[in-house]
Motif scaffolding. Sequence first.
Motif, PDB file in Angstrom:
ATOM      1  N   LEU A 188     -25.259  56.008 -10.984  1.00  0.00           N
ATOM      2  CA  LEU A 188     -24.905  56.179  -9.481  1.00  0.00           C
ATOM      3  C   LEU A 188     -24.042  57.455  -9.255  1.00  0.00           C
ATOM      4  N   LEU A 189     -24.411  58.808  -9.595  1.00  0.00           N
ATOM      5  CA  LEU A 189     -24.106  60.013  -9.646  1.00  0.00           C
ATOM      6  C   LEU A 189     -25.385  60.791  -9.532  1.00  0.00           C
ATOM      7  N   ALA A 190     -25.067  61.476  -8.810  1.00  0.00           N
ATOM      8  CA  ALA A 190     -26.367  62.470  -9.059  1.00  0.00           C
ATOM      9  C   ALA A 190     -26.545  63.380  -9.773  1.00  0.00           C
ATOM     10  N   PRO A 191     -27.658  63.665 -10.571  1.00  0.00           N
ATOM     11  CA  PRO A 191     -27.169  64.896 -11.330  1.00  0.00           C
ATOM     12  C   PRO A 191     -26.535  65.497 -11.687  1.00  0.00           C
ATOM     13  N   GLY A 192     -26.500  66.976 -12.555  1.00  0.00           N
ATOM     14  CA  GLY A 192     -25.304  67.659 -11.819  1.00  0.00           C
ATOM     15  C   GLY A 192     -24.072  68.046 -12.034  1.00  0.00           C
ATOM     16  N   ARG A 193     -23.834  66.874 -11.332  1.00  0.00           N
ATOM     17  CA  ARG A 193     -22.067  66.641 -10.345  1.00  0.00           C
ATOM     18  C   ARG A 193     -21.344  65.764 -11.767  1.00  0.00           C
ATOM     19  N   PHE A 194     -20.208  66.146 -11.007  1.00  0.00           N
ATOM     20  CA  PHE A 194     -19.168  65.767 -11.817  1.00  0.00           C
ATOM     21  C   PHE A 194     -18.456  64.586 -11.853  1.00  0.00           C
ATOM     22  N   ALA A 195     -17.629  63.770 -13.299  1.00  0.00           N
ATOM     23  CA  ALA A 195     -17.021  62.925 -12.945  1.00  0.00           C
ATOM     24  C   ALA A 195     -15.431  63.107 -13.295  1.00  0.00           C
ATOM     25  N   VAL A 196     -15.020  62.251 -12.761  1.00  0.00           N
ATOM     26  CA  VAL A 196     -12.869  62.533 -13.310  1.00  0.00           C
ATOM     27  C   VAL A 196     -12.578  61.506 -13.497  1.00  0.00           C
ATOM     28  N   LEU A 197     -11.482  61.428 -14.938  1.00  0.00           N
ATOM     29  CA  LEU A 197     -11.202  59.928 -15.091  1.00  0.00           C
ATOM     30  C   LEU A 197      -9.426  60.278 -15.222  1.00  0.00           C
ATOM     31  N   VAL A 198      -9.024  60.088 -14.838  1.00  0.00           N
ATOM     32  CA  VAL A 198      -7.515  59.483 -14.956  1.00  0.00           C
ATOM     33  C   VAL A 198      -7.014  58.619 -15.748  1.00  0.00           C
ATOM     34  N   ILE A 199      -6.231  59.236 -16.477  1.00  0.00           N
ATOM     35  CA  ILE A 199      -6.153  57.755 -17.216  1.00  0.00           C
ATOM     36  C   ILE A 199      -4.477  57.863 -18.388  1.00  0.00           C
ATOM     37  N   GLY A 200      -3.795  57.348 -18.563  1.00  0.00           N
ATOM     38  CA  GLY A 200      -2.845  57.387 -20.055  1.00  0.00           C
ATOM     39  C   GLY A 200      -3.103  56.860 -20.745  1.00  0.00           C
ATOM     40  N   ASP A 201      -2.196  57.176 -22.116  1.00  0.00           N
ATOM     41  CA  ASP A 201      -2.286  56.216 -23.289  1.00  0.00           C
ATOM     42  C   ASP A 201      -1.337  55.331 -23.008  1.00  0.00           C
ATOM     43  N   LYS A 202      -0.953  55.092 -24.445  1.00  0.00           N
ATOM     44  CA  LYS A 202      -0.272  53.542 -24.594  1.00  0.00           C
ATOM     45  C   LYS A 202       0.061  52.870 -25.661  1.00  0.00           C
ATOM     46  N   TYR A 203       1.500  52.426 -26.103  1.00  0.00           N
ATOM     47  CA  TYR A 203       2.138  52.536 -27.507  1.00  0.00           C
ATOM     48  C   TYR A 203       1.968  50.297 -27.232  1.00  0.00           C
ATOM     49  N   ALA A 204       1.363  50.005 -28.716  1.00  0.00           N
ATOM     50  CA  ALA A 204       0.866  48.907 -28.803  1.00  0.00           C
ATOM     51  C   ALA A 204       2.111  48.169 -30.168  1.00  0.00           C
ATOM     52  N   LYS A 205       2.570  47.843 -30.670  1.00  0.00           N
ATOM     53  CA  LYS A 205       3.375  47.315 -32.121  1.00  0.00           C
ATOM     54  C   LYS A 205       3.722  48.652 -32.670  1.00  0.00           C
ATOM     55  N   GLY A 206       4.274  49.549 -32.418  1.00  0.00           N
ATOM     56  CA  GLY A 206       4.673  50.873 -32.823  1.00  0.00           C
ATOM     57  C   GLY A 206       3.681  51.714 -32.472  1.00  0.00           C
ATOM     58  N   GLU A 207       2.885  51.307 -32.516  1.00  0.00           N
ATOM     59  CA  GLU A 207       1.651  52.632 -32.409  1.00  0.00           C
ATOM     60  C   GLU A 207       0.885  53.422 -31.391  1.00  0.00           C
ATOM     61  N   LEU A 208       0.231  54.572 -31.378  1.00  0.00           N
ATOM     62  CA  LEU A 208      -0.029  54.776 -30.430  1.00  0.00           C
ATOM     63  C   LEU A 208      -1.250  54.409 -29.698  1.00  0.00           C
ATOM     64  N   VAL A 209      -1.867  53.846 -29.340  1.00  0.00           N
ATOM     65  CA  VAL A 209      -3.255  53.853 -28.884  1.00  0.00           C
ATOM     66  C   VAL A 209      -3.494  54.667 -27.468  1.00  0.00           C
TER      67      VAL A 209
END
Length: 273
Positions: A188-209
């Motif tokens: 859906l995005l025009a060629p030559g254009r940009f995408a932005v992901l906003v996200i954080g990590d998490k912990y599960a069962k004592g391990e970083l995901v």
Amino acid sequence: MDRPSKTKPWSDIDLSHWRDYDHVLTDSLWHFPSRASGEGHQLDYHGNFIPQIATQVFTRYTKAGEIVLDMFLGSGTSAIEALNLGRHCIGVELKPDLVAHVAAKVPPDRLERDVHLIQGDSTTQATADAVRAALKVMGETHAHLLMLHPPYHDIIPFSNQAQDLSNAPDIETFLDMFEAVASHGYHLLAPGRFAVLVIGDKYAKGELVPLGFWCMERLNQVGFKTKAIVVKNIEGNERGKGQASNLWRYRALAGGYYVFKHEYVIIFHKPGG
Ligand SMILES: C[S@@+](CC[C@H](N)C(=O)[O-])C[C@H]1O[C@@H](n2cnc3c(N)ncnc32)[C@H](O)[C@@H]1O
């Protein structure tokens, strides 16, 4: 004598006057001491991003009058900031009540024309088709910037619907659902254009995901090239602290890990154009 303006096809920033853009960040570490408020923005939803993220990336990666496509619209931060900056927005959100909530925040004469809201599941072809139809109404074939702020897997449950990424039964399913959204977004995005992901990590069962890096890999999988990994502080995201932050500090000391104080704003480029 005034130098002739020099701009990129994807931005209004005049590179002949690049010294005038102190407000546009180019470093990979972002620290915002508090959430920008006013101008239509409210902290009215758990898990909305601070408006400054939208301000930065819309200013850098779009021109006035262009269309931002947000496939996880939530409480509509992208829509409000698009209006503030003279951009248009197509926003997709799974929860009908939230779509109604965002619609109520947009001046009625600007709905449809400047902000187009779609209630739907962003993993599906039907939703991608609805976005195409909205683009057509707005006189375009493609969006000019793609925003992706998915649930951080099950950290905050957003609804009880199975299509909600926060209800994915395991990480692999979450990533597959995310990749489906990323793939629709890519087309859906025009060629030559940009995408932005906003996200954080998490912990599960004592391990970083490392959700951020795994989602980045899925975006690369569908064709996006990574341009930058920005680390942003999360102050201003949350309402309350106090007792809870003491508890997290104790747990961190006792468990040998670190309390998350950052999330990622990862920038991608779609080749071509
Ligand atoms: C982290 S929030 C986005 C917040 C938004 N950036 C804001 O500032 O308000 C993620 C949103 O994705 C929505 N969501 C989850 N699964 C979805 C899906 N399959 N399709 C569309 N939206 C979905 C959730 O309901 C939630 O509102």
